[in-house]
Design a protein around this motif. Structure first.
Motif, PDB file in Angstrom:
ATOM      1  N   GLU A  59      -4.430  10.105  10.424  1.00  0.00           N
ATOM      2  CA  GLU A  59      -4.041   8.798  10.951  1.00  0.00           C
ATOM      3  C   GLU A  59      -3.946   8.771  12.475  1.00  0.00           C
ATOM      4  N   PHE A  66      -4.903   4.976  13.936  1.00  0.00           N
ATOM      5  CA  PHE A  66      -4.199   4.107  12.990  1.00  0.00           C
ATOM      6  C   PHE A  66      -3.495   2.954  13.703  1.00  0.00           C
ATOM      7  N   HIS A 129      -3.682   2.279   1.467  1.00  0.00           N
ATOM      8  CA  HIS A 129      -4.854   2.623   2.274  1.00  0.00           C
ATOM      9  C   HIS A 129      -6.135   2.193   1.564  1.00  0.00           C
ATOM     10  N   THR A 132      -6.383  -1.553   1.767  1.00  0.00           N
ATOM     11  CA  THR A 132      -6.798  -1.978   3.109  1.00  0.00           C
ATOM     12  C   THR A 132      -8.299  -1.826   3.293  1.00  0.00           C
ATOM     13  N   THR A 133      -8.842  -0.735   2.775  1.00  0.00           N
ATOM     14  CA  THR A 133     -10.284  -0.525   2.858  1.00  0.00           C
ATOM     15  C   THR A 133     -11.048  -1.602   2.096  1.00  0.00           C
ATOM     16  N   ASN A 140     -10.288   3.028   7.068  1.00  0.00           N
ATOM     17  CA  ASN A 140      -9.074   2.933   7.876  1.00  0.00           C
ATOM     18  C   ASN A 140      -8.455   4.317   7.981  1.00  0.00           C
ATOM     19  N   LEU A 143      -7.376   7.053   5.019  1.00  0.00           N
ATOM     20  CA  LEU A 143      -7.996   6.790   3.723  1.00  0.00           C
ATOM     21  C   LEU A 143      -8.395   8.077   3.000  1.00  0.00           C
ATOM     22  N   SER A 146      -5.515   9.974   1.652  1.00  0.00           N
ATOM     23  CA  SER A 146      -4.889   9.203   0.579  1.00  0.00           C
ATOM     24  C   SER A 146      -5.582   9.459  -0.749  1.00  0.00           C
TER      25      SER A 146
END
Length: 202
Positions: A59, A66, A129, A132-133, A140, A143, A146
């Motif tokens: 991040e 980030f 995450h 968000t992608t 992002n 990701l 995650s």
């Protein structure tokens, strides 16, 4: 500049550069302490701290970005350091991540539900995450870890605890809800100043 303020500024600016060294130290310590019993709750909480540090590297260090990504895509402020700024990012990652997980690893019986609550937070963070992608149709920061670390690890913790009777299905569901709620203070830290200052910026 007062000494305390200067110290806080130094931490806010440079904490992420310590992450590679911390990852090596925590990993070595984990192997020494939990290599023979990796599935104990204390080992799980210590591993969660290690995994989170690796996630923080992605991040905020490599590839990083980030803070800039959140300001550009989530808040759309056109500014790299508002409302998600260096001080807020440091506060969240140190006080809201390292501190409770580290304490749970040190005191796994007393702070068992704190450690498990942060497992729920990590599970939800991993999903956020991915969400968000999907929403912004692109990578992002955070990701990869995650997908590769957060979700497999937290699912393993829940499955292991359930299989040995340490957690019920309802408790796991409650921990996931807790993971959502634990994101509220983090969001508020940035959303509240953003909402207060938005009218002045329009």
């Amino acid at each position: 500049m007062p000494l305390l303020h200067r110290f806080a500024h130094l931490i806010a600016h440079a904490w992420q550069t310590t992450l590679p060294v911390l990852v090596i130290l925590v990993a070595a310590l984990w192997l020494v302490m939990f290599g023979e019993n990796p599935a104990s709750e204390q080992a799980m909480f210590a591993a969660l701290l290690l995994i989170y540090m690796v996630h923080q590297i992605e991040e905020h260090l490599w590839p990083g970005g980030f803070r800039q990504y959140a300001n550009a895509h989530v808040f759309k402020t056109g500014r790299d350091d508002w409302p998600v700024d260096e001080a807020g990012v440091a506060l969240v990652n140190i006080a809201w991540v390292w501190l409770p997980i580290g304490l749970a690893a040190l005191f796994p019986e007393t702070l068992r539900w704190v450690g498990l609550g942060w497992v729920g937070l990590t599970f939800v963070n991993g999903l956020s995450h991915i969400g968000t992608t999907v929403r912004f149709r692109g990578y992002n920061p955070g990701l990869v870890t995650s997908i590769a670390l957060f979700l497999p690890f937290t699912v393993w913790v829940f499955a292991t605890e359930f299989s040995r009777g340490a957690l019920s299905g309802a408790e796991i569901g409650g921990l996931i809800v807790a993971g959502v709620l634990l994101h509220v203070p983090v969001a508020a830290l940035f959303v509240i100043p953003y909402r207060r200052r938005t009218p002045a910026l329009v």
